[in-house]
Scaffold this motif. Structure first.
Motif: not given
Length: 188
Positions: A148, A150, A152
């Motif tokens: 995954y 990230d 953000s």
């Protein structure tokens, strides 16, 4: 003023139709009556020359030519510059509208092509067909095989090259340069 009263001096010697036309004397010329003899035609007036009046033209006083006001010159230059900017902005608007029409046409073509390619993709990647072709060797990935990312954290950009000088003046000169380039491009 005395009133003129006509006296009837004609005596009638006959009765009948002639009695009602006392002045009729046949083919003879009528003799002038006494009132007509007493009244004379007016004497002709001697001709008088009309006096010719000379038209005297009024003297016109002319103002001396004054100096040109510098604010008027600046105002006319400002109006000319704004008119040129208006013409170039209309030219840029026309070019932008033309590009928008061509991009919309291209978008509709790409959307129809996307629908066609999606249908072909669905045909090629049918999972039942792939499972039959591969057999039992195809398995799902495990948790350690999945990665995954990230995203953000916010994006940041750092600019390291600074040319120095006043940024407002540089932006003003760049703006003037763009306007002049637009004017020159319009007249090409």
């Amino acid at each position: 003023m005395a009133t003129y009263r006509r006296r009837n001096t004609t005596t009638y010697s006959t009765y009948g139709s002639v009695a009602y036309a006392p002045v009729y004397e046949g083919n003879t010329v009528r003799a002038p009556r006494r009132e007509e003899e007493l009244r004379r035609p007016p004497a002709p007036r001697p001709k008088q020359r009309e006096q010719v009046h000379r038209h005297v033209r009024a003297r016109v006083e002319v103002r001396p030519v004054g100096a040109v006001a510098p604010f008027a010159v600046i105002g006319f230059l400002a109006v000319a510059i704004f008119a040129a900017m208006l013409v170039t902005s209309y030219a840029q608007l026309t070019v932008a509208n033309d590009e928008m029409v061509s991009l919309r046409r291209e978008l509709s073509d790409l959307q129809s092509e996307n629908v066609t390619l999606s249908a072909q993709y669905e045909k090629v990647f049918d999972l039942a067909t792939i499972q039959e072709a591969v057999g039992d060797t195809m398995i799902r990935p495990t948790n350690d095989q999945v990665v995954y990312i990230d995203l953000s954290a916010p994006d940041t950009v750092t600019v390291y090259h600074d040319k120095g000088g006043d940024p407002g003046l540089r932006d003003l000169l760049n703006g003037v340069h763009e306007v002049l380039d637009g004017i020159i491009e319009y007249f090409r």
